[in-house]
Design an enzyme around this catalytic site. Structure first.
Site, PDB file in Angstrom:
ATOM      1  CE  LYS A   1      41.608  45.557  34.896  1.00  0.00           C
ATOM      2  NZ  LYS A   1      42.369  45.818  36.137  1.00  0.00           N
TER       3      LYS A   1
ATOM      4  CB  SER B   1      41.240  49.378  37.069  1.00  0.00           C
ATOM      5  OG  SER B   1      42.138  48.307  37.274  1.00  0.00           O
TER       6      SER B   1
ATOM      7  CB  SER C   1      42.633  47.036  40.223  1.00  0.00           C
ATOM      8  OG  SER C   1      42.721  48.416  40.040  1.00  0.00           O
TER       9      SER C   1
HETATM   10  N1  GLN Z   1      43.289  52.544  41.812  1.00  0.00           N
HETATM   11  C1  GLN Z   1      44.700  52.363  41.756  1.00  0.00           C
HETATM   12  C2  GLN Z   1      45.272  53.192  40.627  1.00  0.00           C
HETATM   13  O1  GLN Z   1      44.555  53.929  40.077  1.00  0.00           O
HETATM   14  C3  GLN Z   1      45.037  50.915  41.569  1.00  0.00           C
HETATM   15  C4  GLN Z   1      44.754  50.440  40.196  1.00  0.00           C
HETATM   16  C5  GLN Z   1      45.075  48.996  40.015  1.00  0.00           C
HETATM   17  O2  GLN Z   1      45.220  48.241  40.965  1.00  0.00           O
HETATM   18  N2  GLN Z   1      45.230  48.606  38.779  1.00  0.00           N
HETATM   19  O3  GLN Z   1      46.412  53.122  40.299  1.00  0.00           O
END
Ligand code: GLN
Length: 504
Positions: free
Chosen positions: A80, A155, A179
């Site tokens: 990532k 994400s 995420s």
């Molecule tokens: N979707 C969540 C956010 O937007 C979690 C994102 C993540 O775990 N990095 O913050």
């Protein structure tokens, strides 16, 4: 042959490489060809690194010939793009870092590199990991390999889609609030959020430091165990990394879960589950019961507060962490007449709308006069959520608040309330987007481990089950996941990409 090489497990690839039936160069070239073949549709990578991969493959072959192979020697990995790599740009999905070349590797990256892993590319992410679909990436949206009109989740959608599409054998993502697990669920693979502190955060671009954790994205539980084992463990460069010894997670996968007490949290089934998600989850629970586990209904009454608590704490920490991007120290710089104007213009031009929204939310929650009402209150409720998990796992006494002490070994629930949604369907509605993480975020706030594993399909899209455990019980949750995996075929399914390509 080449096609098959792209869907090998680590154990299979290890065997072929060590017996010298294939070379690391061949395995790498097969993945680079696969990337060429599907990337136009999947769009998992912000930066592809074929030359780096080829060079690493040659070194891996030397190492294998010398009889010095480690578990990851010659294994293609997707990273990532929030993980710092000293020889590839690291953008965090943001324009503000679009030309950033880190001077060092993240510890998790360095550990894989030391084992001789092959880095095929830096995978797409929502900007600074803020999002649930990769639509907040400032570069492009990644497509779900099961249905190219749908999001892969986020994400870590890039790493997850790459692994699901056979572009890498495993991937690393990161979680702040779901995420890895949520996209793993949307794309039909295995995703792990380990205990906070289990994996060093050094070199992981910070979003919300009290929550951030790097996590494995794999096509099987065994691969997940291997990858966790490779990246876990204390790191002098991250004072929040835990000194706890790293067990042999692969060896913990015995298939034996007889007598295990499985908590089924009532509240998780009352959060607007899509019918197909609920039925697949209930069926999975029956499979676990047939394996000799005991199902115990439990209550985690504060679960519904996790999302609002997260959206105070995570933006608050983000607003502080992102202050470092000022047009002077890192990345995009828009020089203006005054220093203040340089800061303002660099940040205006460099950050996308969701990142700005989070900075504003977080700055507000931390500002004088609101700090106690929002930030302190959110921290108190976070403790409540953690205490409820502790009591459910029998680690604390009943405080009379209604949760009781269930004394369960693991807790099982759906990973997400729905299957993958359409690209564009939620991108104009932040609240609808945030709701995609309503079932994953409690584990992040509590700091406990949770593994997401495919448990069926609803309308031809993958459904996922998560298995949560007490802090540092990764061996236990992986054992349950693998015992379930043995009884089912979900992790062997491949997305219909090749069928689609025939018509494309
Ligand atoms: N979707 C969540 C956010 O937007 C979690 C994102 C993540 O775990 N990095 O913050």
């Amino acid at each position: 042959m080449a096609e098959d090489l792209t869907y090998l497990s680590i154990d299979e690839a290890r065997g072929l490489l060590d017996r010298r039936e294939i070379s690391s160069v061949e395995l790498t070239e097969a993945h680079l060809r696969r990337i060429e073949a599907v990337e136009g549709r999947v769009k998992a990578f912000i930066t592809r690194t074929p030359e780096l991969a080829r060079e690493q493959a040659r070194l891996a072959d030397d190492r294998i010939k010398a009889g010095e192979a480690a578990t990851f020697t010659g294994i293609p990995v997707a990273l990532k793009d929030v993980l710092c790599t000293r020889d590839a740009p690291t953008t965090a999905g943001s324009q503000i870092l679009r030309d950033f070349l880190p001077p060092y590797d993240a510890t998790a990256v360095a550990r894989l590199r030391a084992q001789g892993a092959i880095f095929v590319g830096k995978a797409n992410t929502d900007e600074f990991a803020m999002g649930s679909s990769t639509e907040n990436s400032s570069f492009f949206t990644t497509h779900n390999p099961w249905d190219l009109e749908r999001v892969p989740g986020g994400s870590s959608g890039g790493s997850i889609a790459a692994v699901a599409a056979g572009e890498a054998i495993v991937g690393l993502g990161s979680e702040t609030g779901g995420s890895v697990r949520q996209p793993a669920g949307f794309c039909g693979i295995v995703g792990l959020k380990a205990t906070y502190g289990r994996i060093s955060r050094y070199g992981l671009i910070a979003f919300a430091s009290s929550l951030d954790q790097i996590g494995p994205a794999t096509r099987s539980v065994a691969d997940c165990a291997h990858l966790l084992g490779a990246v876990a463990g204390a790191d002098p460069r991250d004072s929040t990394s835990a000194p706890a010894e790293v067990p042999d997670y692969r060896a913990a996968l015995t298939g034996e879960i007889r007598g295990l007490r499985i908590g089924v949290p009532r509240e998780y089934f009352e959060m607007g589950l899509q019918p197909g998600v609920e039925s697949a989850t209930r069926e999975a629970l029956r499979v676990l019961e047939r394996l000799g586990a005991e199902l115990v209904e439990i209550s985690l009454p504060s679960s519904g507060l996790a999302l609002p608590v997260y959206y105070i704490i995570a933006p608050a920490e983000a607003s502080a962490n992102l202050a470092r991007y000022d047009g002077v120290k890192y990345g995009l710089a828009s020089e203006q007449d005054s220093l203040l104007a340089t800061y303002l213009e660099s940040r205006r031009a460099g950050f996308g709308p969701e990142v700005k929204r989070r900075i504003m939310l977080g700055t507000y929650a931390l500002s004088s006069g609101y700090y106690d009402a929002y930030y302190v209150k959110a921290q108190q409720v976070r403790t409540l959520i953690k205490d409820e998990f502790d009591r459910a796992f029998g680690l604390a006494a009943d405080n009379g608040a209604g949760a009781g002490t269930a004394g369960v070994d693991v807790i099982v629930a759906p990973t997400s309330p729905t299957t993958a949604f359409k690209i564009g369907e939620r991108s104009d509605d932040p609240l609808a987007m945030y709701l995609a993480d309503v079932l994953t975020i409690p584990a992040n706030l509590a700091g406990i481990p949770s593994v997401a594993i495919p448990c069926g399909f609803a309308d031809d899209l993958p459904v996922s089950l998560q298995i949560m455990g007490p802090a540092f019980a990764e061996e236990r949750i992986l054992r349950v996941a693998e015992a379930y995996e043995r009884q089912t075929t979900w992790t062997q399914r491949r997305p219909p990409l090749d069928v689609a390509s025939a018509g494309a």
